[in-house]
Structures are given as structure tokens and as C-alpha cells.
Design a protein around this motif. Structure first.
Motif, PDB file in Angstrom:
ATOM      1  N   UNK A  92       1.075  -1.166   0.247  1.00  0.00           N
ATOM      2  CA  UNK A  92      -0.422  -0.147   0.104  1.00  0.00           C
ATOM      3  C   UNK A  92       0.976   0.772  -0.222  1.00  0.00           C
ATOM      4  N   UNK A  93       1.602   1.327   1.157  1.00  0.00           N
ATOM      5  CA  UNK A  93       2.921   2.330   1.160  1.00  0.00           C
ATOM      6  C   UNK A  93       3.125   2.717  -0.046  1.00  0.00           C
ATOM      7  N   UNK A  94       3.932   2.023  -0.655  1.00  0.00           N
ATOM      8  CA  UNK A  94       4.386   1.729  -2.136  1.00  0.00           C
ATOM      9  C   UNK A  94       3.868   2.721  -3.190  1.00  0.00           C
ATOM     10  N   UNK A  95       2.525   2.293  -3.303  1.00  0.00           N
ATOM     11  CA  UNK A  95       1.531   2.529  -4.292  1.00  0.00           C
ATOM     12  C   UNK A  95       0.793   4.015  -3.732  1.00  0.00           C
ATOM     13  N   UNK A  96       1.165   4.524  -2.775  1.00  0.00           N
ATOM     14  CA  UNK A  96       0.841   5.234  -2.418  1.00  0.00           C
ATOM     15  C   UNK A  96       1.926   6.347  -2.379  1.00  0.00           C
ATOM     16  N   UNK A  97       2.671   6.455  -2.340  1.00  0.00           N
ATOM     17  CA  UNK A  97       4.042   7.028  -2.808  1.00  0.00           C
ATOM     18  C   UNK A  97       4.025   7.947  -4.258  1.00  0.00           C
ATOM     19  N   UNK A  98       3.340   7.255  -4.867  1.00  0.00           N
ATOM     20  CA  UNK A  98       3.078   7.617  -6.299  1.00  0.00           C
ATOM     21  C   UNK A  98       2.451   8.635  -6.540  1.00  0.00           C
ATOM     22  N   UNK A  99       1.936   9.024  -5.472  1.00  0.00           N
ATOM     23  CA  UNK A  99       0.873  10.348  -5.141  1.00  0.00           C
ATOM     24  C   UNK A  99       0.833  10.763  -4.561  1.00  0.00           C
ATOM     25  N   UNK A 100       0.588  12.321  -4.797  1.00  0.00           N
ATOM     26  CA  UNK A 100       0.506  14.003  -4.077  1.00  0.00           C
ATOM     27  C   UNK A 100      -0.898  14.365  -2.735  1.00  0.00           C
ATOM     28  N   UNK A 101      -0.984  12.479  -2.116  1.00  0.00           N
ATOM     29  CA  UNK A 101      -2.302  13.473  -1.322  1.00  0.00           C
ATOM     30  C   UNK A 101      -1.543  13.827  -0.690  1.00  0.00           C
ATOM     31  N   UNK A 102      -2.773  14.486   0.677  1.00  0.00           N
ATOM     32  CA  UNK A 102      -2.805  14.667   2.330  1.00  0.00           C
ATOM     33  C   UNK A 102      -3.685  13.349   2.889  1.00  0.00           C
ATOM     34  N   UNK A 103      -3.921  13.105   2.765  1.00  0.00           N
ATOM     35  CA  UNK A 103      -4.727  12.663   3.803  1.00  0.00           C
ATOM     36  C   UNK A 103      -5.324  11.288   2.665  1.00  0.00           C
ATOM     37  N   UNK A 104      -6.382   9.566   3.661  1.00  0.00           N
ATOM     38  CA  UNK A 104      -6.951   8.611   3.365  1.00  0.00           C
ATOM     39  C   UNK A 104      -7.837   9.306   2.323  1.00  0.00           C
ATOM     40  N   UNK A 105      -9.420  10.905   2.704  1.00  0.00           N
ATOM     41  CA  UNK A 105     -10.403  10.763   2.247  1.00  0.00           C
ATOM     42  C   UNK A 105      -9.677  11.166   0.755  1.00  0.00           C
ATOM     43  N   UNK A 106      -8.724  11.962   0.490  1.00  0.00           N
ATOM     44  CA  UNK A 106      -7.990  12.645  -0.569  1.00  0.00           C
ATOM     45  C   UNK A 106      -7.686  11.217  -2.100  1.00  0.00           C
ATOM     46  N   UNK A 107      -7.899  10.459  -1.367  1.00  0.00           N
ATOM     47  CA  UNK A 107      -7.575   8.808  -2.256  1.00  0.00           C
ATOM     48  C   UNK A 107      -8.737   8.173  -2.455  1.00  0.00           C
ATOM     49  N   UNK A 108     -10.011   8.549  -1.476  1.00  0.00           N
ATOM     50  CA  UNK A 108     -11.332   8.236  -2.399  1.00  0.00           C
ATOM     51  C   UNK A 108     -11.523   9.372  -3.546  1.00  0.00           C
ATOM     52  N   UNK A 109     -11.373  10.646  -3.026  1.00  0.00           N
ATOM     53  CA  UNK A 109     -12.134  12.062  -3.639  1.00  0.00           C
ATOM     54  C   UNK A 109     -11.049  11.613  -5.512  1.00  0.00           C
ATOM     55  N   UNK A 111     -10.164   8.744  -7.119  1.00  0.00           N
ATOM     56  CA  UNK A 111     -11.185   7.389  -7.778  1.00  0.00           C
ATOM     57  C   UNK A 111     -12.032   7.613  -7.875  1.00  0.00           C
ATOM     58  N   UNK A 112     -12.950   8.945  -7.245  1.00  0.00           N
ATOM     59  CA  UNK A 112     -14.690   8.290  -6.996  1.00  0.00           C
ATOM     60  C   UNK A 112     -14.970  10.139  -6.961  1.00  0.00           C
ATOM     61  N   UNK A 113     -15.155  10.947  -6.407  1.00  0.00           N
ATOM     62  CA  UNK A 113     -15.634  12.305  -6.702  1.00  0.00           C
ATOM     63  C   UNK A 113     -15.790  12.661  -5.007  1.00  0.00           C
ATOM     64  N   UNK A 114     -16.623  13.618  -5.178  1.00  0.00           N
ATOM     65  CA  UNK A 114     -16.667  14.391  -3.463  1.00  0.00           C
ATOM     66  C   UNK A 114     -17.429  13.719  -2.797  1.00  0.00           C
ATOM     67  N   UNK A 115     -18.110  12.543  -3.595  1.00  0.00           N
ATOM     68  CA  UNK A 115     -19.436  11.593  -2.182  1.00  0.00           C
ATOM     69  C   UNK A 115     -18.297  11.009  -1.166  1.00  0.00           C
ATOM     70  N   UNK A 116     -18.338  10.142  -1.870  1.00  0.00           N
ATOM     71  CA  UNK A 116     -17.019   9.027  -1.214  1.00  0.00           C
ATOM     72  C   UNK A 116     -16.479   9.531  -0.623  1.00  0.00           C
ATOM     73  N   UNK A 117     -16.249  10.518  -1.245  1.00  0.00           N
ATOM     74  CA  UNK A 117     -14.481  12.181   0.421  1.00  0.00           C
ATOM     75  C   UNK A 117     -15.297  12.245   0.990  1.00  0.00           C
ATOM     76  N   UNK A 118     -16.820  12.329   1.442  1.00  0.00           N
ATOM     77  CA  UNK A 118     -17.374  12.889   2.214  1.00  0.00           C
ATOM     78  C   UNK A 118     -17.576  11.622   2.699  1.00  0.00           C
ATOM     79  N   UNK A 119     -18.204  10.426   2.491  1.00  0.00           N
ATOM     80  CA  UNK A 119     -18.009   9.802   3.398  1.00  0.00           C
ATOM     81  C   UNK A 119     -17.172   8.711   4.232  1.00  0.00           C
ATOM     82  N   UNK A 120     -16.091   8.681   3.329  1.00  0.00           N
ATOM     83  CA  UNK A 120     -14.427   8.036   3.581  1.00  0.00           C
ATOM     84  C   UNK A 120     -14.242   9.458   5.056  1.00  0.00           C
TER      85      UNK A 120
END
Lengths: 491, 44
Positions: A92-109, A111-120
Motif C-alpha cells: 500500500x505505501x509503495x502505491x500511495x507514494x506515487x501520488x500527492x495526497x494529503x489524507x485518506x479521503x483525498x484518495x477516495x476523491x 478515484x470516485x469524487x467528492x461524494x465518496x470523499x465525504x463518506x470516507x
């Protein structure tokens, strides 16, 4: 507790606030505040990860199980986490370091947009409320130092709040490091001294039932399965994700998690033994206070104060980190994308500080509900795993293009089924003194079915997966996410 | 010495020595990190 003990504890609390004040002047925006500008190196990550992930829920909850059941606390309850953390480190960490996220909900947003971001974000914020550790501080200060419970809760929460609000993740990480060493060293010394009073492990074997040394104990198989299932939370742990994003590079994260596994395992085994030592000595106390009681009984003045500081450190290292995650979830992941997408870094930073205070208040209010630390932990981790595991891992690893409907359906279904199950069992079931949990018994005799509160994940996770599949079939794909190149390593 | 006893004492040593060692390692990195943050310009 003597004057020396009180002085040691006071110096510790003052030192933590001082670190927050020193760091505060170096925070210029939300990125600095929330992920320490991506500059955390291996030793900072080790200390922060180990001390953050382990709080009073582990110290008291793990020993609570071992006081009642023995070594199953290590083999059945904690060991699955090492496997999950290893997977998180290697995959998981190896995959995540390819991106420039700041939080777990950032990851959801992504791939799926703000609706899923809000729930997560809601699930992550709820999971991150450090209710157990905040209440644990109140009980600790009341039972050990005679500070009234309410004042103890306010004092502990206020100190952790102070340096967290001031310095963010960097202050958390620096204080975590001091707290990490304090909690590990004091626990190790306490264990060595306690073993002398029980005649060592051999003496404990003479005093305890044989089942105490059986790796599976007397728990039903389904309960052990649920314990293992709760370890899945390590794959989407918000504090892990935050530190992965804050790491200077992937190798630092990998080294930190691998070193962390060794330290966590040592910590778990020692807390397991201390819970068993309390049972072997015939100490009759509420199970979650077994470790505290047996250790304070054997430690001399000075060491007692150091141990109390170590327990406070265990609690505060968790409180600070998870308050930061919860506050960040509310400000950066919920308010900003939904209400004010054009918020600048400084405005997000100001709001995050306010939301950290809100999260602390919510933690105190919610902490009154649960009777068992283990049950509370299972509930909170179930909420997170049920709503986030399927969509997050599918987004990161699925070879097909994701649909916003899949993410939203999956997270809502998981969250809804988990909460619904907990409500049903809480209302229709009854509390079992033998197992220390709520059980809903359906039917009678041979056809009786017992639904434990802890079984929620067995229903919620499949529901989340099925909803994902339906959403993927019926929804429209999101435009292909761009995989940004990794940030260059800071020398 | 039984396996349980050996496991227990190894864990105690790992906890104490390991945490002190990581802390010493941390001290070097923390000083450098604070100096880097002092040197960088404020975020926009």
C-alpha cells in the motif's frame, strides 16, 4: 505517589507544550501543518508511528484480554495486525507514494469524487476520535494522582490540544518521539520488576489455568475471525496514510513500518504478560485496570512517576495524532471541497485548528458510551473498514476504470450496515458478563444463533463489496486519473 | 529457560534498547529538520 513522582509528571507535561510552542513558528500553511511538508525521515516516522498507533486502548485493552484469557491476547488479537502492517508497508505505501495526497479521503476523491470523499471523511474522523485515550487519562490521573476525573480529562486533553493546535504533525511527531521512548522504556522496566513478584513466567504457569497459555484461549472461532478482521483497518489507517504522505520517500516509510512491527510485537507481548501477571497475583480489579494496578504495586517512588508519565505519553501520543487527523478530515476533506473549494492554505489551517478542538469535545462526549475498551476499538475500526476498505483498495489496485457510483455505494452500504448492526445488537441483545460484550441471541436450544456486537464486520464488509460491484456495473466511469510522478526525494 | 520466558526477556530488551536507539537516531534528524524548516520561505 510522592513529590518526586508529581514533579516528573509535571515536567513531562510542560515539556510537551514547550515543543509545540517551538514548532509553531515554523508552520506557514496547511501542508506544513498536516504532513510536515513531506519531510519526515525514518526515525521520526518510527517514533511517530509506534507511539501514535498504540494508545491506552492497547495498553489497557490488550492487558484486559490477557487478564481474562491469557496469551490469546497476543496470538489472536494483536498478531494479525503485524501481517496487515507488513502488507501496508510492502504494497500500500509503495502505491500511495506515487501520488500527492494529503489524507485518506483525498484518495477516495481522486478515484470516485467528492461524494465518496465525504463518506470516507466522516468514517475517518469518527474512527480518529481518541475517546478511549482521553477518558483513560482521566481515569489514570484520578486513580493514581487523586485528580478528580473531570479535571484529569480536561488537563490531559488540554495539554495534547495545546501542542497539536500549535504545531500540527511536526509537533506531534517530535512529542511522539519523546513519548515513544518514555512509554517503551517504562513499560520494559515495569515488566522486569513485576515478573520478580510472580516467580517469573514459571510462577505464573503454576497460578493460572492451562488455557491462559493456549494461543487461541477459549474464544469462539468467529470471535477470533473478527479480531483478525479488525486488523484490516491497518490497510486504511488514517494516521498511517498521513505519515506515508509526510515521509521524505518510500524507503523511509518501509524501514519505519518494519522497525515498527518489531517494536509493536515487543510492546504487545509485554502488555500481555503484565495482564496475566495481575491475574496470577490474584488482583481483583476491573480488567482494563489490571496492568496499571499490578505495575504501580511493584514500582518504587520515582519510577512510579516515570511510569505514569509513560502511560500519559502513551495516551497523548495517540490523542495528538488522531485529533489532528480528525480535525484535518473535517476541515480539509469535508468543509473545503463541499462548502468552499477555493479556500486558501492559511484558511484551511485556521479551520483545521478549530476542528481539532471540536473533535476533542466530541471525543469526551462519546467516550461515555462503551463499557469495554476492546469493544469500543472493534466498533470504531469496523466503521472505518466497512466504509473505506473496499473503495480505497479497489481504487488503488483494480485494473478497471472506477465509477463514482461504485465508491459511493460501497462506502455508504458498509457504513450503514455496520451502524445498523450495532444498533440492533445494542437494542435487542443483552450484556454478557462472561465475555464483556453485547450479544443478541436469536432462537433457542440447538438452533440458537448468538450475534456478538463484534460480528458487525462479517456483515458490513460483504455488503460494501456487493454495493461496489453493483455500482461498478450500473455507474459511469470517472475520467482516467492521472498518476503524477513521485515527489523527488529531499536529500 | 522456557520459550515463554525467553520471548518475554527478548521483548523487554527490544523495547528498552530499541527505543533508546531509535531516539538517538532521531536526535540527529530532528535537528536537521528544524534547520531546513527555518531556511524555507513561507507557503503561499
Amino acid at each position: 505517589m510522592t513529590a518526586i513522582d508529581f514533579t516528573i509528571v509535571g515536567l513531562y507535561l510542560a515539556g510537551m507544550i514547550a515543543i509545540g510552542a517551538i514548532v509553531a513558528g515554523r508552520i506557514h500553511g496547511f501542508r506544513d501543518y498536516f504532513v510536515a511538508a513531506g519531510r519526515l525521515t525514518t526515525p521520526l516516522l518510527v517514533c511517530s508511528l509506534v507511539s501514535t498507533y498504540y494508545g491506552l486502548d492497547v495498553l489497557f485493552g490488550g492487558s484486559e484480554v490477557s487478564y481474562l484469557e491469557g496469551v490469546v491476547a497476543f496470538f489472536g488479537y494483536t498478531r494479525p495486525y503485524y501481517v496487515a502492517i507488513l502488507v501496508a508497508a510492502l504494497v500500500v505505501a509503495r502505491k500511495l507514494k506515487h501520488y500527492d495526497f494529503l489524507s485518506l479521503p483525498d484518495v477516495a476523491a481522486h478515484f470516485y469524487g467528492n461524494g465518496t470523499r465525504a463518506v470516507v471523511a466522516v468514517a475517518s474522523a469518527f474512527y480518529s476520535l481518541p475517546l478511549l485515550s482521553i477518558m483513560g487519562i482521566g481515569v489514570l490521573l484520578d486513580s493514581v494522582m487523586g485528580i478528580p476525573f473531570t479535571w484529569g480529562v480536561l488537563l490531559g486533553a488540554a495539554v495534547a490540544l495545546a501542542y497539536t493546535v500549535l504545531g500540527g504533525l511536526l509537533a506531534d511527531s517530535l512529542t511522539d518521539t519523546v513519548q515513544f521512548m518514555l512509554m517503551c522504556v517504562t513499560l520494559g522496566i515495569a515488566a522486569a520488576l513485576t515478573l520478580r513478584t510472580t516467580g517469573g513466567i514459571e510462577g505464573m504457569r503454576d497460578s493460572l489455568p492451562p488455557s491462559f497459555f493456549e494461543p487461541t484461549g477459549t474464544y469462539p472461532a468467529w470471535v477470533l475471525l473478527v479480531f483478525a478482521g479488525s486488523a484490516l483497518s491497518a490497510l486504511i489507517e488514517p494516521a498511517f496514510y498521513q505519515r506515508i504522505f509526510a515521509a521524505v520517500n518510500y524507503r523511509a516509510v518501509l524501514a519505519a513500518l518494519l522497525i515498527g512491527i518489531v517494536l509493536w510485537a515487543a510492546y504487545d507481548w509485554v502488555t500481555t504478560i503484565l495482564g496475566m501477571a495481575a491475574a496470577a497475583r490474584g488482583i481483583d480489579v476491573e480488567p482494563r485496570y489490571a496492568l496499571l494496578t499490578v505495575v504501580l504495586d511493584v514500582l518504587p517512588a520515582g519510577l512510579r512517576g516515570l511510569f505514569v508519565a509513560g502511560v500519559l505519553a502513551t495516551a497523548m501520543s495517540t490523542i495528538d495524532s488522531y485529533l489532528l487527523v480528525a480535525g484535518g478530515n473535517l476541515a480539509y476533506d469535508l468543509y473545503r471541497p463541499i462548502v468552499r473549494p477555493d479556500m486558501d492554505e492559511r484558511a484551511v489551517l485556521r479551520l483545521a485548528r478549530v476542528m481539532i478542538v471540536v473533535a476533542a469535545i466530541a471525543s469526551v462526549v462519546l467516550a461515555l458510551f462503551f463499557r469495554s475498551i476492546v469493544t469500543a476499538w472493534i466498533f470504531m475500526s469496523t466503521i472505518l473498514v466497512a466504509s473505506a476498505l473496499v473503495p480505497i483498495l479497489a481504487g488503488l489496485y483494480a485494473p478497471w476504470r472506477t465509477t463514482p457510483a461504485a465508491g459511493l455505494a460501497s462506502s455508504l452500504a458498509g457504513l450503514g450496515v455496520a451502524i445498523g448492526y450495532f444498533v440492533l445488537v445494542s437494542v435487542l441483545g443483552s450484556y454478557s458478563e462472561e465475555w464483556g460484550t453485547q450479544i443478541w441471541t436469536i432462537g433457542s436450544g440447538d438452533s440458537r444463533v448468538e450475534l456478538w456486537l463484534e460480528y458487525a464486520l462479517l456483515f458490513a464488509l460483504p455488503a460494501s463489496a456487493m454495493a461496489y460491484a453493483f455500482g461498478q456495473l450500473l455507474g459511469r466511469p470517472k475520467p482516467e486519473p492521472a498518476e503524477r510522478p513521485a515527489e523527488p526525494a529531499i536529500p | 529457560m522456557s520459550a515463554w520466558t525467553l520471548l518475554t526477556w527478548i521483548s523487554i530488551v527490544v523495547l528498552v534498547a530499541g527505543s533508546v536507539g531509535v531516539f538517538a537516531w532521531f536526535l540527529r534528524d530532528a535537528w536537521r529538520l528544524l534547520r531546513e524548516l527555518d531556511a524555507q520561505p513561507p507557503e503561499s
